[in-house]
Design a protein around this motif. Structure first.
Motif, PDB file in Angstrom:
ATOM      1  N   LEU A  82     -25.641  20.436  63.613  1.00  0.00           N
ATOM      2  CA  LEU A  82     -26.109  21.789  63.920  1.00  0.00           C
ATOM      3  C   LEU A  82     -25.551  22.780  62.901  1.00  0.00           C
ATOM      4  O   LEU A  82     -26.256  23.699  62.473  1.00  0.00           O
ATOM      5  CB  LEU A  82     -25.701  22.192  65.331  1.00  0.00           C
ATOM      6  N   CYS A  83     -24.311  22.589  62.502  1.00  0.00           N
ATOM      7  CA  CYS A  83     -23.703  23.459  61.494  1.00  0.00           C
ATOM      8  C   CYS A  83     -24.501  23.395  60.197  1.00  0.00           C
ATOM      9  O   CYS A  83     -24.803  24.422  59.582  1.00  0.00           O
ATOM     10  CB  CYS A  83     -22.259  23.037  61.256  1.00  0.00           C
ATOM     11  N   ARG A  84     -24.866  22.203  59.794  1.00  0.00           N
ATOM     12  CA  ARG A  84     -25.655  22.029  58.563  1.00  0.00           C
ATOM     13  C   ARG A  84     -27.029  22.685  58.707  1.00  0.00           C
ATOM     14  O   ARG A  84     -27.514  23.325  57.763  1.00  0.00           O
ATOM     15  CB  ARG A  84     -25.814  20.537  58.250  1.00  0.00           C
ATOM     16  N   GLU A  85     -27.637  22.557  59.873  1.00  0.00           N
ATOM     17  CA  GLU A  85     -28.938  23.193  60.101  1.00  0.00           C
ATOM     18  C   GLU A  85     -28.826  24.713  60.010  1.00  0.00           C
ATOM     19  O   GLU A  85     -29.708  25.375  59.445  1.00  0.00           O
ATOM     20  CB  GLU A  85     -29.478  22.788  61.474  1.00  0.00           C
ATOM     21  N   LEU A  86     -27.762  25.256  60.568  1.00  0.00           N
ATOM     22  CA  LEU A  86     -27.573  26.708  60.533  1.00  0.00           C
ATOM     23  C   LEU A  86     -27.484  27.208  59.101  1.00  0.00           C
ATOM     24  O   LEU A  86     -28.058  28.252  58.758  1.00  0.00           O
ATOM     25  CB  LEU A  86     -26.302  27.089  61.291  1.00  0.00           C
ATOM     26  N   ARG A  87     -26.772  26.478  58.256  1.00  0.00           N
ATOM     27  CA  ARG A  87     -26.571  26.927  56.878  1.00  0.00           C
ATOM     28  C   ARG A  87     -27.851  26.858  56.042  1.00  0.00           C
ATOM     29  O   ARG A  87     -27.927  27.441  54.968  1.00  0.00           O
ATOM     30  CB  ARG A  87     -25.481  26.084  56.201  1.00  0.00           C
ATOM     31  N   LEU A 110     -14.868  17.523  55.608  1.00  0.00           N
ATOM     32  CA  LEU A 110     -16.283  17.304  55.882  1.00  0.00           C
ATOM     33  C   LEU A 110     -16.878  18.488  56.620  1.00  0.00           C
ATOM     34  O   LEU A 110     -17.975  18.957  56.290  1.00  0.00           O
ATOM     35  CB  LEU A 110     -16.474  16.028  56.710  1.00  0.00           C
ATOM     36  N   GLY A 111     -16.160  18.991  57.620  1.00  0.00           N
ATOM     37  CA  GLY A 111     -16.655  20.148  58.359  1.00  0.00           C
ATOM     38  C   GLY A 111     -16.849  21.354  57.460  1.00  0.00           C
ATOM     39  O   GLY A 111     -17.861  22.059  57.551  1.00  0.00           O
ATOM     40  N   LEU A 112     -15.899  21.599  56.553  1.00  0.00           N
ATOM     41  CA  LEU A 112     -16.010  22.729  55.631  1.00  0.00           C
ATOM     42  C   LEU A 112     -17.145  22.515  54.632  1.00  0.00           C
ATOM     43  O   LEU A 112     -17.857  23.454  54.271  1.00  0.00           O
ATOM     44  CB  LEU A 112     -14.682  22.933  54.892  1.00  0.00           C
ATOM     45  N   GLU A 113     -17.317  21.284  54.174  1.00  0.00           N
ATOM     46  CA  GLU A 113     -18.400  20.991  53.233  1.00  0.00           C
ATOM     47  C   GLU A 113     -19.765  21.235  53.861  1.00  0.00           C
ATOM     48  O   GLU A 113     -20.719  21.623  53.175  1.00  0.00           O
ATOM     49  CB  GLU A 113     -18.302  19.544  52.745  1.00  0.00           C
ATOM     50  N   LEU A 114     -19.860  21.002  55.158  1.00  0.00           N
ATOM     51  CA  LEU A 114     -21.141  21.182  55.848  1.00  0.00           C
ATOM     52  C   LEU A 114     -21.363  22.633  56.263  1.00  0.00           C
ATOM     53  O   LEU A 114     -22.382  22.953  56.868  1.00  0.00           O
ATOM     54  CB  LEU A 114     -21.219  20.265  57.067  1.00  0.00           C
ATOM     55  N   GLY A 115     -20.407  23.510  55.950  1.00  0.00           N
ATOM     56  CA  GLY A 115     -20.641  24.934  56.163  1.00  0.00           C
ATOM     57  C   GLY A 115     -19.797  25.619  57.201  1.00  0.00           C
ATOM     58  O   GLY A 115     -19.969  26.819  57.451  1.00  0.00           O
ATOM     59  N   ALA A 116     -18.871  24.900  57.863  1.00  0.00           N
ATOM     60  CA  ALA A 116     -18.017  25.554  58.857  1.00  0.00           C
ATOM     61  C   ALA A 116     -17.097  26.568  58.178  1.00  0.00           C
ATOM     62  O   ALA A 116     -16.623  26.338  57.063  1.00  0.00           O
ATOM     63  CB  ALA A 116     -17.188  24.518  59.608  1.00  0.00           C
ATOM     64  N   ASP A 117     -16.851  27.685  58.849  1.00  0.00           N
ATOM     65  CA  ASP A 117     -15.937  28.696  58.330  1.00  0.00           C
ATOM     66  C   ASP A 117     -14.494  28.392  58.680  1.00  0.00           C
ATOM     67  O   ASP A 117     -13.578  28.805  57.975  1.00  0.00           O
ATOM     68  CB  ASP A 117     -16.317  30.074  58.888  1.00  0.00           C
ATOM     69  N   ASP A 118     -14.286  27.662  59.769  1.00  0.00           N
ATOM     70  CA  ASP A 118     -12.933  27.326  60.194  1.00  0.00           C
ATOM     71  C   ASP A 118     -13.004  26.054  61.027  1.00  0.00           C
ATOM     72  O   ASP A 118     -14.069  25.694  61.564  1.00  0.00           O
ATOM     73  CB  ASP A 118     -12.320  28.476  61.003  1.00  0.00           C
ATOM     74  N   TYR A 119     -11.869  25.375  61.146  1.00  0.00           N
ATOM     75  CA  TYR A 119     -11.804  24.085  61.839  1.00  0.00           C
ATOM     76  C   TYR A 119     -10.526  24.069  62.657  1.00  0.00           C
ATOM     77  O   TYR A 119      -9.432  24.228  62.108  1.00  0.00           O
ATOM     78  CB  TYR A 119     -11.801  22.964  60.805  1.00  0.00           C
ATOM     79  N   LEU A 120     -10.657  23.903  63.960  1.00  0.00           N
ATOM     80  CA  LEU A 120      -9.507  23.913  64.861  1.00  0.00           C
ATOM     81  C   LEU A 120      -9.456  22.584  65.611  1.00  0.00           C
ATOM     82  O   LEU A 120     -10.404  22.212  66.297  1.00  0.00           O
ATOM     83  CB  LEU A 120      -9.622  25.075  65.848  1.00  0.00           C
ATOM     84  N   ALA A 121      -8.339  21.872  65.441  1.00  0.00           N
ATOM     85  CA  ALA A 121      -8.201  20.554  66.058  1.00  0.00           C
ATOM     86  C   ALA A 121      -7.699  20.664  67.490  1.00  0.00           C
ATOM     87  O   ALA A 121      -6.893  21.539  67.821  1.00  0.00           O
ATOM     88  CB  ALA A 121      -7.251  19.692  65.234  1.00  0.00           C
ATOM     89  N   LYS A 122      -8.198  19.798  68.351  1.00  0.00           N
ATOM     90  CA  LYS A 122      -7.739  19.710  69.728  1.00  0.00           C
ATOM     91  C   LYS A 122      -6.493  18.817  69.779  1.00  0.00           C
ATOM     92  O   LYS A 122      -6.407  17.847  69.030  1.00  0.00           O
ATOM     93  CB  LYS A 122      -8.820  19.111  70.631  1.00  0.00           C
ATOM     94  N   PRO A 123      -5.526  19.110  70.652  1.00  0.00           N
ATOM     95  CA  PRO A 123      -5.464  20.285  71.533  1.00  0.00           C
ATOM     96  C   PRO A 123      -5.034  21.525  70.755  1.00  0.00           C
ATOM     97  O   PRO A 123      -4.353  21.430  69.736  1.00  0.00           O
ATOM     98  CB  PRO A 123      -4.398  19.888  72.554  1.00  0.00           C
ATOM     99  N   PHE A 124      -5.446  22.679  71.238  1.00  0.00           N
ATOM    100  CA  PHE A 124      -5.127  23.931  70.572  1.00  0.00           C
ATOM    101  C   PHE A 124      -4.639  24.933  71.615  1.00  0.00           C
ATOM    102  O   PHE A 124      -4.906  24.800  72.805  1.00  0.00           O
ATOM    103  CB  PHE A 124      -6.349  24.496  69.848  1.00  0.00           C
ATOM    104  N   SER A 125      -3.922  25.944  71.158  1.00  0.00           N
ATOM    105  CA  SER A 125      -3.440  26.968  72.080  1.00  0.00           C
ATOM    106  C   SER A 125      -4.506  28.042  72.249  1.00  0.00           C
ATOM    107  O   SER A 125      -5.299  28.298  71.329  1.00  0.00           O
ATOM    108  CB  SER A 125      -2.148  27.605  71.554  1.00  0.00           C
ATOM    109  N   ASN A 126      -4.525  28.664  73.411  1.00  0.00           N
ATOM    110  CA  ASN A 126      -5.492  29.727  73.668  1.00  0.00           C
ATOM    111  C   ASN A 126      -5.294  30.905  72.716  1.00  0.00           C
ATOM    112  O   ASN A 126      -6.259  31.525  72.258  1.00  0.00           O
ATOM    113  CB  ASN A 126      -5.381  30.194  75.119  1.00  0.00           C
TER     114      ASN A 126
END
Length: 244
Positions: A82-87, A110-126
């Motif tokens: 979906l990220c790639r489609e958006l870009r 890979l996420g950044l190459e496909l157009g993501a602006d940021d990448y947050l790994a689980k688990p993450f803090s609120n």
């Protein structure tokens, strides 16, 4: 397979909290979706949660949000698709934050190459989630510098909000646009990765050299789609990039 039941938060933002923006959340885990929705709604964001890829596509088509948060592994596909489609479409500049249990560097790249602006790994803090959402929206709303000298083949339009290359409008993400405008501002000058990172992502960006490299790669690919015979961005090993 039954449709994942996404339970969005029943709590509404207090009237004292102003509306902060519309967010599309694509997450198939009901517990995570409910938590993320509650945390963001408490900060004034309006969240539309989807558990399926096709639901998110329909939501995007009916009402464009201010930001999208995408999980990677989904029952009917991959959020990176979906990220790639958006870009590649009319929402090319929509800020995208990827949430994923995959925390390896290769997955982030890979996420950044496909157009993501940021990448947050689980688990993450609120708190970190809210901070990253705010940062992405703040950068998306900031005016883009439009001053750039004339460079053969490039035309900067609409006060720096879009660029044409040999007559073709480039479908650039905000970060790609920022990089190109930075290079256009001083053609021939070698821009270090650190200087590009500071100029486009900001001094407090939680990113590194690989982030700049991946966005330069996608920017080059879009330029080659217009003119396969040209490669105006030059790589200087160990130094950075320049626009020739």
């Amino acid at each position: 397979m039954s449709t994942p039941s996404i339970a969005t938060s029943s709590a509404t933002s207090p009237s004292s909290v102003p509306f902060a923006g519309q967010i599309l959340l694509l997450e198939d885990d009901p517990a995570i979706a409910q938590t993320v929705s509650f945390v963001l709604e408490r900060e004034g964001y309006r969240v539309r949660a989807c558990g399926w890829l096709h639901e998110a596509r329909s939501a995007l088509a009916s009402n464009a949000p201010d930001l999208a948060i995408l999980d990677v592994g989904l029952p009917d596909g991959n959020g990176l698709d979906l990220c790639r489609e958006l870009r590649q479409g009319p929402l090319a500049r929509l800020p995208v934050l990827v949430l994923s249990a995959r925390s390896e560097e290769g997955d982030k790249v890979l996420g950044l190459e496909l157009g993501a602006d940021d990448y947050l790994a689980k688990p993450f803090s609120n708190r970190e989630l809210v901070a990253r959402v705010r940062a992405l929206l703040r950068r998306a709303q900031a005016p883009v510098a439009s001053t750039a000298p004339a460079v053969a083949g490039f035309v900067v339009e609409a006060e720096g909000s879009r660029v044409r290359f040999h007559g073709e409008l480039l479908p650039l993400t905000r970060r790609e646009l920022g990089l190109l405008l930075r290079l256009l501002k001083a053609p021939g000058r070698i821009h270090s990765r650190d200087s590009l990172l500071d100029a486009v992502w900001g001094m407090d960006a939680d990113s590194g050299d690989r982030t700049v490299d991946t966005h330069i790669k996608t920017l080059r690919a879009k330029l080659r789609q217009v003119r396969p015979d040209l490669d105006p961005i030059r790589t200087h090993r160990g130094m950075g990039y320049s626009l020739e």
